[in-house]
Design a protein around this motif. Sequence first.
Motif, PDB file in Angstrom:
ATOM      1  N   ALA A   1      32.498 -16.291 -38.380  1.00 45.22           N
ATOM      2  CA  ALA A   1      33.721 -16.711 -37.873  1.00 45.22           C
ATOM      3  C   ALA A   1      34.947 -15.972 -38.508  1.00 45.22           C
ATOM      4  O   ALA A   1      36.175 -16.265 -38.368  1.00 45.22           O
ATOM      5  N   MET A   2      34.753 -14.976 -39.417  1.00 44.87           N
ATOM      6  CA  MET A   2      35.768 -14.397 -40.180  1.00 44.87           C
ATOM      7  C   MET A   2      36.371 -13.364 -39.266  1.00 44.87           C
ATOM      8  O   MET A   2      35.908 -12.729 -38.469  1.00 44.87           O
ATOM      9  N   PRO A   3      37.717 -13.374 -39.662  1.00 43.81           N
ATOM     10  CA  PRO A   3      38.501 -12.199 -39.033  1.00 43.81           C
ATOM     11  C   PRO A   3      38.179 -10.607 -39.366  1.00 43.81           C
ATOM     12  O   PRO A   3      37.343 -10.533 -40.206  1.00 43.81           O
ATOM     13  N   ALA A   4      38.381  -9.783 -38.747  1.00 46.83           N
ATOM     14  CA  ALA A   4      37.808  -8.448 -39.106  1.00 46.83           C
ATOM     15  C   ALA A   4      38.115  -8.069 -40.268  1.00 46.83           C
ATOM     16  O   ALA A   4      37.425  -7.280 -40.925  1.00 46.83           O
ATOM     17  N   TRP A   5      39.486  -8.323 -40.728  1.00 44.81           N
ATOM     18  CA  TRP A   5      39.971  -7.670 -42.185  1.00 44.81           C
ATOM     19  C   TRP A   5      38.990  -8.218 -43.252  1.00 44.81           C
ATOM     20  O   TRP A   5      38.653  -7.684 -44.326  1.00 44.81           O
ATOM     21  N   MET A   6      38.531  -9.503 -43.044  1.00 44.79           N
ATOM     22  CA  MET A   6      37.701 -10.421 -43.968  1.00 44.79           C
ATOM     23  C   MET A   6      36.481  -9.846 -44.204  1.00 44.79           C
ATOM     24  O   MET A   6      35.691  -9.567 -45.168  1.00 44.79           O
ATOM     25  N   ILE A   7      35.907  -9.263 -42.849  1.00 48.08           N
ATOM     26  CA  ILE A   7      34.479  -8.921 -42.722  1.00 48.08           C
ATOM     27  C   ILE A   7      34.506  -7.521 -43.749  1.00 48.08           C
ATOM     28  O   ILE A   7      33.488  -7.319 -44.257  1.00 48.08           O
ATOM     29  N   SER A   8      35.553  -6.625 -43.597  1.00 50.29           N
ATOM     30  CA  SER A   8      35.505  -5.598 -44.198  1.00 50.29           C
ATOM     31  C   SER A   8      35.448  -5.772 -46.067  1.00 50.29           C
ATOM     32  O   SER A   8      34.597  -5.035 -46.423  1.00 50.29           O
ATOM     33  N   ILE A   9      36.306  -6.741 -46.192  1.00 47.79           N
ATOM     34  CA  ILE A   9      36.256  -7.070 -47.470  1.00 47.79           C
ATOM     35  C   ILE A   9      34.865  -7.595 -48.183  1.00 47.79           C
ATOM     36  O   ILE A   9      34.393  -7.339 -48.847  1.00 47.79           O
ATOM     37  N   SER A  10      34.310  -8.536 -47.018  1.00 47.63           N
ATOM     38  CA  SER A  10      33.087  -9.274 -47.506  1.00 47.63           C
ATOM     39  C   SER A  10      32.042  -8.349 -48.008  1.00 47.63           C
ATOM     40  O   SER A  10      31.089  -8.619 -48.612  1.00 47.63           O
ATOM     41  N   ASN A  11      31.988  -6.942 -47.597  1.00 50.16           N
ATOM     42  CA  ASN A  11      31.007  -6.046 -47.600  1.00 50.16           C
ATOM     43  C   ASN A  11      30.885  -5.938 -49.132  1.00 50.16           C
ATOM     44  O   ASN A  11      29.748  -5.201 -49.663  1.00 50.16           O
ATOM     45  N   PHE A  12      31.774  -6.104 -49.949  1.00 50.15           N
ATOM     46  CA  PHE A  12      31.756  -5.991 -51.393  1.00 50.15           C
ATOM     47  C   PHE A  12      31.301  -7.260 -52.144  1.00 50.15           C
ATOM     48  O   PHE A  12      31.249  -7.206 -53.250  1.00 50.15           O
ATOM     49  N   SER A  13      31.042  -8.315 -51.436  1.00 51.27           N
ATOM     50  CA  SER A  13      30.716  -9.456 -52.032  1.00 51.27           C
ATOM     51  C   SER A  13      29.049  -9.733 -51.927  1.00 51.27           C
ATOM     52  O   SER A  13      28.457  -9.504 -50.820  1.00 51.27           O
ATOM     53  N   PRO A  14      28.582  -9.758 -53.032  1.00 53.98           N
ATOM     54  CA  PRO A  14      26.981 -10.006 -52.925  1.00 53.98           C
ATOM     55  C   PRO A  14      26.637 -11.272 -52.213  1.00 53.98           C
ATOM     56  O   PRO A  14      25.492 -11.585 -51.473  1.00 53.98           O
ATOM     57  N   VAL A  15      27.517 -11.990 -52.240  1.00 56.24           N
ATOM     58  CA  VAL A  15      27.243 -13.604 -51.514  1.00 56.24           C
ATOM     59  C   VAL A  15      27.025 -13.271 -49.921  1.00 56.24           C
ATOM     60  O   VAL A  15      26.371 -13.756 -49.387  1.00 56.24           O
ATOM     61  N   LYS A  16      27.800 -12.427 -49.482  1.00 53.34           N
ATOM     62  CA  LYS A  16      27.793 -12.096 -47.979  1.00 53.34           C
ATOM     63  C   LYS A  16      26.549 -11.364 -47.658  1.00 53.34           C
ATOM     64  O   LYS A  16      25.717 -11.909 -46.643  1.00 53.34           O
ATOM     65  N   TRP A  17      25.906 -10.545 -48.441  1.00 51.64           N
ATOM     66  CA  TRP A  17      24.522  -9.985 -48.356  1.00 51.64           C
ATOM     67  C   TRP A  17      23.399 -10.778 -48.326  1.00 51.64           C
ATOM     68  O   TRP A  17      22.611 -10.968 -47.574  1.00 51.64           O
ATOM     69  N   ALA A  18      23.710 -12.000 -49.221  1.00 49.05           N
ATOM     70  CA  ALA A  18      22.543 -12.892 -49.628  1.00 49.05           C
ATOM     71  C   ALA A  18      22.581 -13.925 -48.160  1.00 49.05           C
ATOM     72  O   ALA A  18      21.498 -13.940 -47.583  1.00 49.05           O
TER      73      ALA A  18
END
Lengths: 436, 296
Positions: free
Chosen positions: A376-393
């Motif tokens: 449900a994230m917007p595109a810009w947030m998806i880009s930032i999320s790549n730096f979050s380990p939580v995203k990958w988990a």
Amino acid sequence: MGVLMAMVVKDLKLLFRDKVTLFFIFGFPLLFAAFFGSIFSSGSSGSGMSVAVADLDQTTTSQLFVQSMDELDELRVERVEEAQARELTRKGKKTAYIILPKGFGQAYGSLFSGTPPEVIIGVDPSRKAEAGMLQGVMMKLGVKRFEQAFSNTDAMMDQLDMSLAALQDNPDMPADWKNLLNDYLPQMKQLVEQDGITSANDPGEPNDESTTDTSEGIGDALMPLKLLQEDVLVEKDGPTNAYSITMPQGMFWAIMGVVMGFGVALVQEKAQGTMTRLVVAPISRLQILGGKALGCFLALVLVLGVFFVLARVVFGVPIDYPQKVLFAVLSVATLFVGIMMFLAAIGKTERGMASVGWAVMMVFAMFGGGMIPLFAMPAWMISISNFSPVKWAILMFEGATWREFSYAEMLIPCSLMLVLGVVLFLAGSRLLRLES
Amino acid sequence: MIQMPMIQTPIIQTPMIQLNRVSRSFGDLLAVDQFSIGIPRGEIFGLLGPNGAGKSTLISLISGQLLPTSGSVLVNGLPPVSIAAKRQMGIAPQSLAVYEELSARDNLEFFGRLYGLNGAGLKSSCVKVLEFVGLSDRAADRVEHYSGGMKRRLNLAIALLHEPQVLLLDEPTVGVDPQSRNRLFESILALKAQGKTIVYTTHYMEEAEKLCDRVAIVEQGKLLALDSVDRLIRQHGGESLLSWSSAGVEQSIKTADPLSEIQRLLATGCDMSELSLARPNLEQVFLNLTGRHLRD
């Protein structure tokens, strides 16, 4: 190894005796997942597999058959046109479609001749359990046509007449079979005529349509149904179950509880003096930190294992490949052990660890899918999320479940998590002062 | 500033603990300054000084928690960071180094495993030390439910579990009730009788006087004096204060030889009643050496 296990057992005992930590490991994450999962569930009340049914035959028999499907607890039937049935299943909005083709009603009434009635089932080939269940349910309904036929004298007589006629017209049947049936069927007709069978239910309309194709022979007609399965390539826009989203999110909060619990405890040992005993004992620095890391790792694996079991058993999250789940869990656990060690080294004191830890993890959560779901994230947030380990988990947990990532798709992210976890552990170990 | 004479430490053959010109600094702060001592086997060695004198730092250096900035530390001829030396040492830190959420038995079993104890041997060691410190009947209770004195006793019990030859007791009676304190003293004297070498830090002079064979007076990381309690008092304690009442009048006199002074006064026909003698103590020794009280 005895020293390591002693440290692991001690740390796990301490972790699970802390009621506040236990709440943040189990209580809060489950409440989070259950609450938001129930809110976002797609109005599917009640149990039962959701199927789209298209009746192309439109006879009384076929309509009654659809009605009998509707009455089953195992199914939730929606009557639609054929094209819509296929579309709904392809889009993942229905688990399967069931099509009753033209001629279904006639074949349904033919017991001893012709082909058995055909039913087309369309389902995702990976959903083997659902497909098996549907086949069983259909067969159960198909057997009822025998019950209905044998409970009505007139229908039975018509069937027998038809069968005898078909028998004479069948040149391919072996002679001894033909002789046997020429003896048996008239006797059966006589028996039915004499004893009669009272009909309890409406057996359906008499067979007044043209003779069905008998090239299959009489034996095939005795099958309850002929199921034709079509594989459906389902387009996945999102999960079919809201808990497939909220449970991985809840798992992240459980991870956070474990990481903070171990991180604070590690720093606390320095403050309360027990670290002095560990440093003075005849064990190495590596054993001390390795024991802590191993304890944290096992706690994470245990907690995540419990959550996945609950996800499957209680919340119905589909888990078709437990091996992928294990791969994801081990990688994520390694990553967060490293994060724990690094935060403990930076935090230095209990208050420092608590402050830094919560601040860092909350930011990771905000941008990593711990709050707003990844899809449900917007595109810009998806880009930032790549730096979050939580995203990958969360992504790996989803990938091992409803996203159905292949091993190849999971390999790089999981490997990166493993490597980063080891690097952060080593960095944190170097920075961490054990002496007060 | 009081000028201190050079401390002549007696030569001890094969000391159990040897510090040779040890210094330790933390940034600009010199916590231990050229400290040299030798502690023989079986001695209770006191480190007496006010808070911040460097006693705990010395304990950390002896135990191997800290490395000296200069100089050397040996425990039974071995560097304290070696595994062999660590096996010979037991420490009861100043802060209560126990896991309060666990029971006494859980604490002992965990720490025992770090020293290689397990199975029946570990269990029997736990029983023995619990009995020694008088906690057998509370072994299964969580430490968080213990009194301060009981926690201190458990702190000591953990240090004893692996039967070390050297015991480092850092302010072991802080926050302890008098009954538990006496119990601890009895335990420590019993350990000395077993031949253990004990380094005992305290800022209570009465503890040092009661327990220690020799006492090192420490202040600002420096060794000010080192000797037996009696000799320290004789050398640095100053004179005794003899007080009496004569014809209703309170009188007192300082004297280095109170016995002779009493004899002299009696010979003059002085009517002495309510005679009392206040000998100098380590507090007086510290005051004379540093110009400050122990508890300043």
